[in-house]
Motif scaffolding. Structure first.
Motif, PDB file in Angstrom:
ATOM      1  N   ALA A 137       0.837  -1.192   0.000  1.00  0.00           N
ATOM      2  CA  ALA A 137       0.000   0.000   0.000  1.00  0.00           C
ATOM      3  C   ALA A 137       0.876   1.248   0.000  1.00  0.00           C
ATOM      4  O   ALA A 137       1.944   1.261   0.606  1.00  0.00           O
ATOM      5  N   PRO A 138       0.438   2.305  -0.643  1.00  0.00           N
ATOM      6  CA  PRO A 138       1.213   3.545  -0.645  1.00  0.00           C
ATOM      7  C   PRO A 138       1.073   4.307   0.676  1.00  0.00           C
ATOM      8  O   PRO A 138       0.041   4.218   1.332  1.00  0.00           O
ATOM      9  N   VAL A 139       2.101   5.061   1.026  1.00  0.00           N
ATOM     10  CA  VAL A 139       2.014   5.924   2.207  1.00  0.00           C
ATOM     11  C   VAL A 139       1.167   7.150   1.887  1.00  0.00           C
ATOM     12  O   VAL A 139       0.614   7.777   2.788  1.00  0.00           O
ATOM     13  N   ALA A 140       1.085   7.498   0.613  1.00  0.00           N
ATOM     14  CA  ALA A 140       0.254   8.618   0.152  1.00  0.00           C
ATOM     15  C   ALA A 140       0.050   8.468  -1.345  1.00  0.00           C
ATOM     16  O   ALA A 140       0.830   7.790  -2.022  1.00  0.00           O
ATOM     17  N   GLN A 141      -0.987   9.106  -1.843  1.00  0.00           N
ATOM     18  CA  GLN A 141      -1.224   9.107  -3.292  1.00  0.00           C
ATOM     19  C   GLN A 141      -1.868  10.432  -3.679  1.00  0.00           C
ATOM     20  O   GLN A 141      -2.511  11.078  -2.855  1.00  0.00           O
ATOM     21  N   CYS A 142      -1.644  10.819  -4.940  1.00  0.00           N
ATOM     22  CA  CYS A 142      -2.111  12.120  -5.404  1.00  0.00           C
ATOM     23  C   CYS A 142      -2.519  12.033  -6.868  1.00  0.00           C
ATOM     24  O   CYS A 142      -1.756  11.516  -7.689  1.00  0.00           O
ATOM     25  N   LYS A 143      -3.697  12.528  -7.169  1.00  0.00           N
ATOM     26  CA  LYS A 143      -4.145  12.611  -8.559  1.00  0.00           C
ATOM     27  C   LYS A 143      -4.254  14.078  -8.927  1.00  0.00           C
ATOM     28  O   LYS A 143      -4.698  14.906  -8.118  1.00  0.00           O
ATOM     29  N   VAL A 144      -3.809  14.396 -10.121  1.00  0.00           N
ATOM     30  CA  VAL A 144      -3.870  15.774 -10.592  1.00  0.00           C
ATOM     31  C   VAL A 144      -4.337  15.757 -12.037  1.00  0.00           C
ATOM     32  O   VAL A 144      -3.811  14.992 -12.860  1.00  0.00           O
ATOM     33  N   ARG A 145      -5.292  16.578 -12.343  1.00  0.00           N
ATOM     34  CA  ARG A 145      -5.762  16.692 -13.724  1.00  0.00           C
ATOM     35  C   ARG A 145      -4.682  17.329 -14.577  1.00  0.00           C
ATOM     36  O   ARG A 145      -4.026  18.287 -14.154  1.00  0.00           O
ATOM     37  N   ALA A 146      -4.516  16.805 -15.770  1.00  0.00           N
ATOM     38  CA  ALA A 146      -3.486  17.298 -16.686  1.00  0.00           C
ATOM     39  C   ALA A 146      -3.634  18.793 -16.932  1.00  0.00           C
ATOM     40  O   ALA A 146      -2.637  19.529 -16.975  1.00  0.00           O
ATOM     41  N   ALA A 147      -4.855  19.266 -17.065  1.00  0.00           N
ATOM     42  CA  ALA A 147      -5.085  20.692 -17.314  1.00  0.00           C
ATOM     43  C   ALA A 147      -4.564  21.550 -16.162  1.00  0.00           C
ATOM     44  O   ALA A 147      -4.037  22.641 -16.385  1.00  0.00           O
ATOM     45  N   GLU A 148      -4.684  21.067 -14.924  1.00  0.00           N
ATOM     46  CA  GLU A 148      -4.176  21.809 -13.766  1.00  0.00           C
ATOM     47  C   GLU A 148      -2.653  21.885 -13.794  1.00  0.00           C
ATOM     48  O   GLU A 148      -2.079  22.921 -13.469  1.00  0.00           O
ATOM     49  N   VAL A 149      -2.009  20.792 -14.170  1.00  0.00           N
ATOM     50  CA  VAL A 149      -0.544  20.774 -14.262  1.00  0.00           C
ATOM     51  C   VAL A 149      -0.094  21.754 -15.337  1.00  0.00           C
ATOM     52  O   VAL A 149       0.800  22.573 -15.131  1.00  0.00           O
ATOM     53  N   GLN A 150      -0.717  21.680 -16.488  1.00  0.00           N
ATOM     54  CA  GLN A 150      -0.322  22.528 -17.613  1.00  0.00           C
ATOM     55  C   GLN A 150      -0.566  24.011 -17.339  1.00  0.00           C
ATOM     56  O   GLN A 150       0.187  24.854 -17.820  1.00  0.00           O
ATOM     57  N   ARG A 151      -1.598  24.332 -16.558  1.00  0.00           N
ATOM     58  CA  ARG A 151      -1.871  25.728 -16.217  1.00  0.00           C
ATOM     59  C   ARG A 151      -1.106  26.172 -14.974  1.00  0.00           C
ATOM     60  O   ARG A 151      -1.165  27.339 -14.599  1.00  0.00           O
ATOM     61  N   GLY A 152      -0.412  25.231 -14.311  1.00  0.00           N
ATOM     62  CA  GLY A 152       0.344  25.573 -13.113  1.00  0.00           C
ATOM     63  C   GLY A 152      -0.513  25.834 -11.891  1.00  0.00           C
ATOM     64  O   GLY A 152      -0.114  26.584 -11.004  1.00  0.00           O
ATOM     65  N   VAL A 153      -1.679  25.199 -11.817  1.00  0.00           N
ATOM     66  CA  VAL A 153      -2.586  25.432 -10.691  1.00  0.00           C
ATOM     67  C   VAL A 153      -2.827  24.165  -9.865  1.00  0.00           C
ATOM     68  O   VAL A 153      -3.859  24.035  -9.209  1.00  0.00           O
ATOM     69  N   ALA A 154      -1.874  23.275  -9.853  1.00  0.00           N
ATOM     70  CA  ALA A 154      -2.015  22.024  -9.105  1.00  0.00           C
ATOM     71  C   ALA A 154      -1.459  22.150  -7.688  1.00  0.00           C
ATOM     72  O   ALA A 154      -1.296  21.159  -6.997  1.00  0.00           O
ATOM     73  N   THR A 155      -1.209  23.361  -7.245  1.00  0.00           N
ATOM     74  CA  THR A 155      -0.515  23.591  -5.980  1.00  0.00           C
ATOM     75  C   THR A 155      -1.212  22.980  -4.768  1.00  0.00           C
ATOM     76  O   THR A 155      -0.551  22.381  -3.932  1.00  0.00           O
ATOM     77  N   ALA A 156      -2.507  23.143  -4.643  1.00  0.00           N
ATOM     78  CA  ALA A 156      -3.213  22.641  -3.463  1.00  0.00           C
ATOM     79  C   ALA A 156      -3.082  21.129  -3.342  1.00  0.00           C
ATOM     80  O   ALA A 156      -2.772  20.606  -2.264  1.00  0.00           O
ATOM     81  N   SER A 157      -3.293  20.416  -4.426  1.00  0.00           N
ATOM     82  CA  SER A 157      -3.159  18.952  -4.411  1.00  0.00           C
ATOM     83  C   SER A 157      -1.736  18.549  -4.049  1.00  0.00           C
ATOM     84  O   SER A 157      -1.521  17.634  -3.256  1.00  0.00           O
ATOM     85  N   LEU A 158      -0.764  19.227  -4.623  1.00  0.00           N
ATOM     86  CA  LEU A 158       0.639  18.886  -4.363  1.00  0.00           C
ATOM     87  C   LEU A 158       1.040  19.206  -2.925  1.00  0.00           C
ATOM     88  O   LEU A 158       1.789  18.443  -2.314  1.00  0.00           O
ATOM     89  N   GLU A 159       0.546  20.308  -2.384  1.00  0.00           N
ATOM     90  CA  GLU A 159       0.886  20.657  -1.002  1.00  0.00           C
ATOM     91  C   GLU A 159       0.366  19.606  -0.025  1.00  0.00           C
ATOM     92  O   GLU A 159       1.064  19.227   0.913  1.00  0.00           O
ATOM     93  N   LEU A 160      -0.847  19.129  -0.252  1.00  0.00           N
ATOM     94  CA  LEU A 160      -1.390  18.068   0.608  1.00  0.00           C
ATOM     95  C   LEU A 160      -0.552  16.794   0.488  1.00  0.00           C
ATOM     96  O   LEU A 160      -0.241  16.143   1.482  1.00  0.00           O
ATOM     97  N   PHE A 161      -0.217  16.430  -0.736  1.00  0.00           N
ATOM     98  CA  PHE A 161       0.573  15.224  -0.993  1.00  0.00           C
ATOM     99  C   PHE A 161       1.951  15.344  -0.348  1.00  0.00           C
ATOM    100  O   PHE A 161       2.376  14.449   0.397  1.00  0.00           O
ATOM    101  N   VAL A 162       2.644  16.438  -0.594  1.00  0.00           N
ATOM    102  CA  VAL A 162       3.985  16.637  -0.035  1.00  0.00           C
ATOM    103  C   VAL A 162       3.919  16.683   1.495  1.00  0.00           C
ATOM    104  O   VAL A 162       4.771  16.096   2.171  1.00  0.00           O
TER     105      VAL A 162
END
Length: 171
Positions: free
Chosen positions: A129-154
């Motif tokens: 099992a993973p210690v954590a997992q994160c899904k991000v929509r491609a459009a959010e990555v490309q627009r540079g707005v995936a910060t909230a998801s990444l902050e929770l994951f990190v």
């Protein structure tokens, strides 16, 4: 006592998962390895090959890894979601290295649905099992707005690593 070592391993067909992996590597001071396979995956035929490999749950023929995951405390594995499944190159990597993982975390990029099915498949392929997992929509990555998801994951990963370090120190 040393800092926990983190490895980020990923496959990216279009560059979106690569962008996410690079951002995570900076945030976690991690080593990075891109999975390369021998199949042509560019263009319409390449996309079709991706879909067929996903439906058939077929692992790709990949270039041997240069970094040994057994030398890392945590290995983060990233994949694009193809037809609701993990990409064929990541499938191959997980199968080849499943006995070498101490701890794993998963991240994926996707256009629509299928993240949970991909995570479930990654868990089965990694054998843990993973210690954590994160899904991000491609459009959010490309627009540079995936910060909230990444902050929770990190944040979750950093808590896990701090706990891991404390356990190592206690031993």
């Amino acid at each position: 006592m040393s800092e926990p070592r983190v490895l980020i391993v990923f496959f990216s067909r279009t560059g979106t998962t690569r962008m996410l992996a690079t951002t995570l590597a900076r945030a976690l001071s991690a080593d990075v390895e891109e999975i390369c396979d021998f199949s042509e995956r560019r263009g319409a035929l390449g996309y079709l090959r991706c879909v067929v490999d996903s439906w058939r749950k077929r692992p790709a023929d990949i270039v041997p890894a240069r970094l040994d995951p057994s030398r890392y405390d945590l290995v983060l594995v990233g994949t694009p979601v193809w037809a609701g499944a993990v990409s064929a190159p990541v499938r191959a990597y997980l199968l080849q290295n499943r006995a070498k993982f101490r701890h794993v975390g998963f991240f994926c990029t996707l256009g629509g649905l299928g993240a949970q099915a991909a995570f479930d498949e990654m868990r089965a392929l990694a054998g843990k099992a993973p210690v954590a997992q994160c899904k991000v929509r491609a459009a959010e990555v490309q627009r540079g707005v995936a910060t909230a998801s990444l902050e929770l994951f990190v944040g979750g990963l950093e808590r896990h690593l701090a706990h891991y370090k404390a356990l190592e120190w206690a031993c």
